[in-house]
Motif scaffolding. Structure first.
Motif, PDB file in Angstrom:
ATOM      1  N   LEU A  35      95.597  13.487  28.402  1.00 14.07           N
ATOM      2  CA  LEU A  35      94.419  13.214  29.360  1.00 14.07           C
ATOM      3  C   LEU A  35      94.475  12.239  29.939  1.00 14.07           C
ATOM      4  O   LEU A  35      94.026  12.174  31.351  1.00 14.07           O
ATOM      5  CB  LEU A  35      93.355  13.056  28.168  1.00 14.07           C
ATOM      6  N   ALA A  36      95.066  11.123  29.966  1.00 15.34           N
ATOM      7  CA  ALA A  36      95.392   9.873  30.666  1.00 15.34           C
ATOM      8  C   ALA A  36      96.155  10.300  31.883  1.00 15.34           C
ATOM      9  O   ALA A  36      95.514   9.812  33.197  1.00 15.34           O
ATOM     10  CB  ALA A  36      96.334   8.632  30.124  1.00 15.34           C
ATOM     11  N   ARG A  37      96.938  11.190  31.848  1.00 14.94           N
ATOM     12  CA  ARG A  37      97.561  11.543  33.195  1.00 14.94           C
ATOM     13  C   ARG A  37      96.926  12.423  33.915  1.00 14.94           C
ATOM     14  O   ARG A  37      96.855  12.323  35.096  1.00 14.94           O
ATOM     15  CB  ARG A  37      99.051  12.426  32.719  1.00 14.94           C
ATOM     16  N   LEU A  38      96.052  13.249  33.315  1.00 11.67           N
ATOM     17  CA  LEU A  38      95.203  14.311  34.003  1.00 11.67           C
ATOM     18  C   LEU A  38      94.262  13.532  34.809  1.00 11.67           C
ATOM     19  O   LEU A  38      93.774  13.912  35.890  1.00 11.67           O
ATOM     20  CB  LEU A  38      94.647  15.249  33.349  1.00 11.67           C
ATOM     21  N   PHE A  39      93.171  12.632  34.053  1.00 15.32           N
ATOM     22  CA  PHE A  39      92.044  12.060  34.685  1.00 15.32           C
ATOM     23  C   PHE A  39      92.259  10.871  35.439  1.00 15.32           C
ATOM     24  O   PHE A  39      91.379   9.905  35.711  1.00 15.32           O
ATOM     25  CB  PHE A  39      91.257  11.819  33.593  1.00 15.32           C
ATOM     26  N   GLU A  40      93.356  10.572  36.112  1.00 15.53           N
ATOM     27  CA  GLU A  40      93.574   9.474  37.209  1.00 15.53           C
ATOM     28  C   GLU A  40      92.824   9.897  38.421  1.00 15.53           C
ATOM     29  O   GLU A  40      92.403   8.831  38.978  1.00 15.53           O
ATOM     30  CB  GLU A  40      95.233   9.458  37.584  1.00 15.53           C
ATOM     31  N   ILE A  41      92.565  10.952  38.969  1.00 18.83           N
ATOM     32  CA  ILE A  41      92.026  11.439  39.920  1.00 18.83           C
ATOM     33  C   ILE A  41      90.792  12.297  39.585  1.00 18.83           C
ATOM     34  O   ILE A  41      91.135  13.591  39.465  1.00 18.83           O
ATOM     35  CB  ILE A  41      92.898  11.908  41.191  1.00 18.83           C
ATOM     36  N   VAL A  42      89.671  12.049  39.892  1.00 15.69           N
ATOM     37  CA  VAL A  42      88.340  12.878  39.533  1.00 15.69           C
ATOM     38  C   VAL A  42      87.559  13.139  40.527  1.00 15.69           C
ATOM     39  O   VAL A  42      87.162  11.862  41.254  1.00 15.69           O
ATOM     40  CB  VAL A  42      87.607  12.238  38.457  1.00 15.69           C
ATOM     41  N   LEU A  43      87.155  14.316  40.859  1.00 17.56           N
ATOM     42  CA  LEU A  43      86.161  14.589  42.048  1.00 17.56           C
ATOM     43  C   LEU A  43      84.986  15.189  41.696  1.00 17.56           C
ATOM     44  O   LEU A  43      85.054  16.377  41.047  1.00 17.56           O
ATOM     45  CB  LEU A  43      86.798  15.385  43.096  1.00 17.56           C
ATOM     46  N   PRO A  44      83.712  14.827  41.355  1.00 15.89           N
ATOM     47  CA  PRO A  44      82.842  15.548  41.042  1.00 15.89           C
ATOM     48  C   PRO A  44      82.152  16.592  42.151  1.00 15.89           C
ATOM     49  O   PRO A  44      82.279  16.422  43.214  1.00 15.89           O
ATOM     50  CB  PRO A  44      81.576  14.373  40.870  1.00 15.89           C
ATOM     51  N   LEU A  45      82.048  17.774  41.532  1.00 14.89           N
ATOM     52  CA  LEU A  45      81.510  18.864  42.667  1.00 14.89           C
ATOM     53  C   LEU A  45      79.915  18.983  42.420  1.00 14.89           C
ATOM     54  O   LEU A  45      79.379  18.946  41.217  1.00 14.89           O
ATOM     55  CB  LEU A  45      82.061  20.173  42.010  1.00 14.89           C
ATOM     56  N   PRO A  46      79.235  19.078  43.397  1.00 15.26           N
ATOM     57  CA  PRO A  46      77.672  19.298  43.309  1.00 15.26           C
ATOM     58  C   PRO A  46      77.304  20.591  42.727  1.00 15.26           C
ATOM     59  O   PRO A  46      77.975  21.744  42.746  1.00 15.26           O
ATOM     60  CB  PRO A  46      77.297  19.415  44.789  1.00 15.26           C
TER      61      PRO A  46
END
Length: 415
Positions: free
Chosen positions: A257-268
């Motif tokens: 999870l730490a590797r995955l969630f380094e870059i997060v972009l919320p979608l509207p």
């Protein structure tokens, strides 16, 4: 004459479909469960499969994923269900199903779906490119979202899109799948991933779908893929409505999870895209037509205000389902507001624009919604719209033009 495999655990349905299809001149093989379907597919290489979702041994979605991951989805597949949901239909289509029929299946609907499936190849390479944000550039929200995704991908091979289960996460992810670039659905591989399977994504995009839906084996496949992204020159785009802590509580490894969630972009949410939902709908409809999934259809002017006013509680999946259903049922070239309204969970009262906007923008949004509502109600008749709004006709035209709304209807004859 085509070889058609019918897979359903209900004897009555198998026999009914067999009788109908044989009367049409087809060679029909019957299977009562997934095990029999596997054997029949291996023995006869059918031209088409009608596959039930709910079966006692292995459900149809799982069998479809199995065929897709093993490279055996070389024939068109039409899914069937008596308890169909929008999410099931969207998932089946994403994996590779050509169509989705709800039971009881109308005769005309069945024959039309079979004819359409047999008229085109089941090879994914021959389908037109799936919709993406790349085809949507007029609205500022979607245009900026596309630019953010492309910009983030230049610095990171991994992006997590924070979005709900019925969002347009896949459409956003496909922004990175340029023409000719490979696309892999990680959720379609249920067993251990081989290096050969992973090599098929070289230079392309690996899409996970909703992370919470991945099995333990698929989580291991995800870790396997993450370790090899640089070597493959590939990008990985994951979607999740859940925070890392929630996934960890469900059994995910903290290090993954730490590797995955380094870059997060919320979608509207789709409800936040009122000014762009019509463009999105037209792009989806165009793809459905070009893919041969529906007859050639276009949106009528009367449908546009309804698309903007509706709150879309079912998200992007509801939009796709409504357009597909309306296009298949339409008896002429246009899909009008009446056809869509019958498919949507409308309450009769359009939602108010966001109250967190500055007063000027909120007032303009309300005026646009007000006129769209009454334009639809009056069928685009400018005389009745002027009377209802209390505006002089010239002032009304000026206001509609200022709000970017169409003036009148094509069939209207001005007094």
């Amino acid at each position: 004459m085509a070889r058609i495999l019918v897979v359903d655990d209900e004897m009555g349905i198998r026999e009914l479909l067999s009788e109908i299809l044989r009367d049409e001149g087809h060679d029909v093989t019957l299977a009562e469960n997934a095990a029999a379907a596997r054997a029949a597919r291996a023995a006869q290489r059918p031209d088409l499969v009608l596959l039930d979702i709910w079966m006692p041994d292995t459900d149809g979605i799982t069998l479809l994923k199995e065929w897709a991951s093993a490279g055996q989805l070389t024939m068109p597949v039409i899914m069937m269900s008596g308890h169909g949901t929008i999410d099931s239909a969207v998932e089946a289509t994403r994996i590779g199903a050509l169509d989705f029929l709800e039971k009881p299946i109308a005769l005309a609907r069945l024959l039309a779906a079979v004819k359409r499936a047999l008229a085109r190849s089941g090879s994914p390479e021959q389908r037109p490119p799936a919709p993406s944000l790349a085809g949507l550039g007029r609205g500022s929200l979607l245009r900026d979202l596309r630019r953010k995704i492309e910009q983030m991908a230049t610095r990171s091979r991994i992006i997590v899109l924070r979005c709900g289960p019925s969002s347009f996460g896949e459409l956003a992810a496909r922004t990175l799948a340029a023409p000719g670039r490979r696309w892999m659905e990680l959720a379609a591989i249920s067993g251990p991933m081989s290096q050969e399977q992973l090599d098929a994504a070289r230079g392309g995009v690996i899409h996970t779908g909703e992370l919470a839906h991945l099995s333990r084996m698929q989580q291991k496949n995800l870790a396997f893929a993450l370790d090899r992204l640089d070597r493959l020159d590939a990008r990985l785009v994951a979607c999740s409505a859940h925070a890392p802590a929630e996934l960890q509580a469900a059994g995910w490894e903290e290090s993954l999870l730490a590797r995955l969630f380094e870059i997060v972009l919320p979608l509207p949410a789709l409800s936040e895209l009122r000014d762009e939902v019509v463009d999105l709908a037209e792009e989806v409809l165009r793809h459905l037509v070009e893919a041969g999934d529906v007859p050639s259809r276009r949106l009528a002017d009367s449908a546009r205000p309804l698309l903007r006013q509706y709150g879309w509680p079912g998200g992007y999946a509801e939009l796709v389902s409504a357009l597909r259903s309306a296009a298949l049922a339409a008896l002429d070239d246009e899909i009008d507001a009446g056809a869509l309204r019958a498919l949507l969970r409308t309450t009769g009262t359009p939602a108010l624009p966001g109250l967190d906007q500055p007063l000027r923008e909120a007032r303009e949004a309300f005026e646009r919604m007000y006129f769209e509502h009454h334009m639809e109600r009056e069928g685009g008749n400018m005389t009745r719209l002027a009377e209802r709004s209390g505006l002089e006709r010239t002032h009304l035209y000026r206001k509609l033009k200022q709000l970017g709304l169409p003036v009148g209807r094509r069939s209207e004859h001005h007094d």
